[in-house]
Write a protein that holds these residues in place. Structure first.
Motif, mmCIF file in Angstrom:
data_model
loop_
_atom_site.group_PDB
_atom_site.id
_atom_site.type_symbol
_atom_site.label_atom_id
_atom_site.label_comp_id
_atom_site.label_asym_id
_atom_site.label_seq_id
_atom_site.Cartn_x
_atom_site.Cartn_y
_atom_site.Cartn_z
ATOM 1 N N ARG A 96 0.844 -1.200 0.000
ATOM 2 C CA ARG A 96 0.000 0.000 0.000
ATOM 3 C C ARG A 96 0.881 1.253 0.000
ATOM 4 O O ARG A 96 0.624 2.217 -0.713
ATOM 5 C CB ARG A 96 -0.900 0.056 1.222
ATOM 6 N N LYS A 97 1.931 1.231 0.822
ATOM 7 C CA LYS A 97 2.832 2.372 0.919
ATOM 8 C C LYS A 97 3.502 2.649 -0.423
ATOM 9 O O LYS A 97 3.589 3.809 -0.859
ATOM 10 C CB LYS A 97 3.882 2.107 1.990
ATOM 11 N N TYR A 98 3.959 1.617 -1.092
ATOM 12 C CA TYR A 98 4.624 1.772 -2.387
ATOM 13 C C TYR A 98 3.675 2.391 -3.405
ATOM 14 O O TYR A 98 4.039 3.302 -4.154
ATOM 15 C CB TYR A 98 5.116 0.413 -2.873
ATOM 16 N N GLU A 226 0.273 -3.828 8.564
ATOM 17 C CA GLU A 226 0.476 -5.192 9.053
ATOM 18 C C GLU A 226 -0.231 -6.210 8.160
ATOM 19 O O GLU A 226 0.271 -7.318 7.947
ATOM 20 C CB GLU A 226 -0.041 -5.297 10.487
ATOM 21 N N ALA A 227 -1.400 -5.811 7.617
ATOM 22 C CA ALA A 227 -2.152 -6.732 6.762
ATOM 23 C C ALA A 227 -1.336 -7.142 5.543
ATOM 24 O O ALA A 227 -1.280 -8.321 5.181
ATOM 25 C CB ALA A 227 -3.473 -6.092 6.335
ATOM 26 N N ASN A 230 1.795 -9.272 6.547
ATOM 27 C CA ASN A 230 1.449 -10.663 6.830
ATOM 28 C C ASN A 230 1.317 -11.484 5.548
ATOM 29 O O ASN A 230 1.659 -12.669 5.521
ATOM 30 C CB ASN A 230 0.146 -10.729 7.622
ATOM 31 N N ILE A 231 0.817 -10.843 4.486
ATOM 32 C CA ILE A 231 0.729 -11.539 3.192
ATOM 33 C C ILE A 231 2.128 -11.906 2.717
ATOM 34 O O ILE A 231 2.384 -13.025 2.259
ATOM 35 C CB ILE A 231 0.025 -10.660 2.142
ATOM 36 N N GLU A 232 3.046 -10.953 2.827
ATOM 37 C CA GLU A 232 4.424 -11.193 2.395
ATOM 38 C C GLU A 232 5.086 -12.281 3.228
ATOM 39 O O GLU A 232 5.805 -13.137 2.705
ATOM 40 C CB GLU A 232 5.230 -9.894 2.499
ATOM 41 N N HIS A 434 -12.018 -7.565 11.706
ATOM 42 C CA HIS A 434 -10.552 -7.631 11.648
ATOM 43 C C HIS A 434 -10.142 -7.735 10.180
ATOM 44 O O HIS A 434 -10.628 -8.606 9.450
ATOM 45 C CB HIS A 434 -10.059 -8.839 12.432
ATOM 46 N N LEU A 435 -9.239 -6.864 9.736
ATOM 47 C CA LEU A 435 -8.877 -6.827 8.314
ATOM 48 C C LEU A 435 -7.694 -7.708 7.942
ATOM 49 O O LEU A 435 -7.249 -7.698 6.808
ATOM 50 C CB LEU A 435 -8.584 -5.372 7.895
ATOM 51 N N GLY A 436 -7.180 -8.485 8.868
ATOM 52 C CA GLY A 436 -6.146 -9.461 8.517
ATOM 53 C C GLY A 436 -4.767 -8.874 8.326
ATOM 54 O O GLY A 436 -4.609 -7.727 8.036
#
Length: 436
Positions: A96-98, A226-227, A230-232, A434-436
């Motif tokens: 998201r940041k990128y 964090e979501a 966690n995927i990474e 909770h968005l995971g």
């Protein structure tokens, strides 16, 4: 905007540490500045269209030059769905940041290109082409900025306060619109017509480009959500983005359905109402602009209040109240409008306060419809498509319909609000998810 407590990982209600407070401020300022600049860039182009037309096109035919400049403004809307798709894919693949950082780079470059645009007299048609490319960049960036920032903000927000935090998207965006309007007013007061034509119209774009550099610095120092992290960490293989969107096609359709009624009503009342009052009701242009400013201030104040209510009572009740009230009151308020400044202020302010309910929580509601691995993609393309197809055409359709024997624009907007209300009933309640 910031609450002093947050939800800890064990589900308890805790307090922010000093380090966490700094992170929260950094996130909110980074998101807010970028979103503010995107909306600011969009608005100042419209404010200085006449001057841009005189420099980017052959001024031997002023009418044709103005129409060409407005056509390029529309091109920016056309580019938005592509930006939503591309930056949505980047947000789900690179972070998201990128995605947000790249969006602000493109937007700033587009502003800088317009600020330094050579005149038609100097380089001929190359000036028009450079303007077109700059607006394409801004359209792509704007289409990608909103879903990326919406998802980032929703994922870093405490679950119990996500509705409140979500309202920051339209608070910062509307502030950007107001900043553009006020800067245009200041320049018109302090510069002569000759100075505005010579260099004054470039100033807002130069300011946007410089502010973009500061926003770039802010965003480079933000932490990824964090979501996505966690995927990474999971090491799960990356799936084809088209198949993922198709798998979540119901959510994508719900994004479109929830957007179309609210966005058309928003453009009609919060954006185009001053122009409508000036051209159709004969009101003084200066007075109508101030009515628009007041209405947008009411919108900004109302947004966090609705966000907090959604955190307590749920997303669906707030959406139903907001869209339902806009539907029921649309015709009475439209019929009440006349050549009267106070009536215009009250009308725009009331509709802005009502629509703020839906606008405040849509970023949270959209994010809560999708799993993290397809969240920005699932929101980006359908949202940008809905805004471009319905929001981008709303001022034109409103103006056209007003010139007909029967003004059918209110019925058009009300039909779209009905679709939005129907869509609300197909969406599960997601408050506190909770968005995971």
């Amino acid at each position: 905007m910031m609450t002093t407590t947050h939800d800890t990982t064990d589900g308890t209600h805790g307090h922010y540490t000093p380090a966490e407070r700094r992170t929260v401020r950094k996130n909110l300022v980074g998101i807010g500045m970028g979103n503010l600049l995107e909306w600011y860039d969009w608005n100042v182009y419209a404010s200085f269209t006449i001057y841009i037309a005189a420099h980017a096109f052959n001024d031997a035919d002023p009418a044709s030059a103005l129409l060409s400049t407005l056509a390029i403004f529309a091109v920016g809307f056309i580019a938005r769905p592509f930006g939503g798709f591309v930056f949505g894919w980047i947000g789900d693949r690179k972070g998201r940041k990128y995605s947000m950082t790249l969006a602000i780079v493109l937007a700033s470059f587009g502003s800088l290109a317009i600020a330094l645009l050579p005149s038609y007299e100097t380089v001929g048609a190359w000036s028009s082409l450079m303007l077109l490319l700059a607006r394409l960049l801004q359209g792509l960036a704007h289409g990608g900025e909103l879903p990326s920032s919406q998802v980032f903000l929703s994922e870093v927000a405490p679950a119990k306060h996500r509705g409140l935090w979500s309202s920051w998207i339209y608070v910062s965006g509307t502030t950007g619109i107001l900043a553009g309007v006020l800067l245009a007013a200041v320049l018109n007061l302090t510069l002569t017509a000759e100075q505005l034509d010579a260099f004054g119209w470039r100033i807002p774009f130069a300011i946007g480009a410089v502010a973009g550099l500061y926003t770039l610095y802010l965003r480079r120092n933000m932490e990824e959500t964090e979501a996505f992290t966690n995927i990474e960490k999971s090491g799960a293989p990356k799936r084809n983005i088209f198949s993922q969107i198709w798998e979540h096609r119901l959510g994508a359709l719900q994004v479109i359905g929830l957007t179309i009624g609210i966005t058309v009503a928003y453009y009609a009342w919060a954006i185009n109402a001053p122009t409508y009052a000036n051209t159709q009701l004969g009101m003084d242009r200066g007075l109508t602009l101030w009515a628009g400013v007041i209405g947008n201030i009411v919108l900004i104040v109302s947004l966090p209040l609705w966000g907090m209510l959604s955190d307590r009572f749920g997303r669906k009740p707030i959406m139903i109240i907001s869209a339902g009230a806009a539907l029921v009151l649309y015709l009475p308020i439209q019929a009440w409008l006349r050549n009267d400044f106070l009536v215009l202020v009250l009308s725009v302010s009331l509709m802005s306060a009502i629509l703020a309910g839906a606008l405040a929580i849509m970023p949270a509601m959209f994010s809560e419809l999708f799993p993290p691995e397809v969240r920005t993609s699932g929101i980006g393309f359908p949202y940008a498509l809905a805004v471009a197809a319905f929001g981008g055409t709303a001022p034109y359709i409103q103006t056209y319909a007003s010139g007909q024997d029967y003004n059918w624009f209110p019925l058009y907007t009300m039909a779209l609000l009905v679709i939005t209300l129907i869509t609300v009933f197909t969406v599960p309640e997601t408050k506190g998810k909770h968005l995971g």
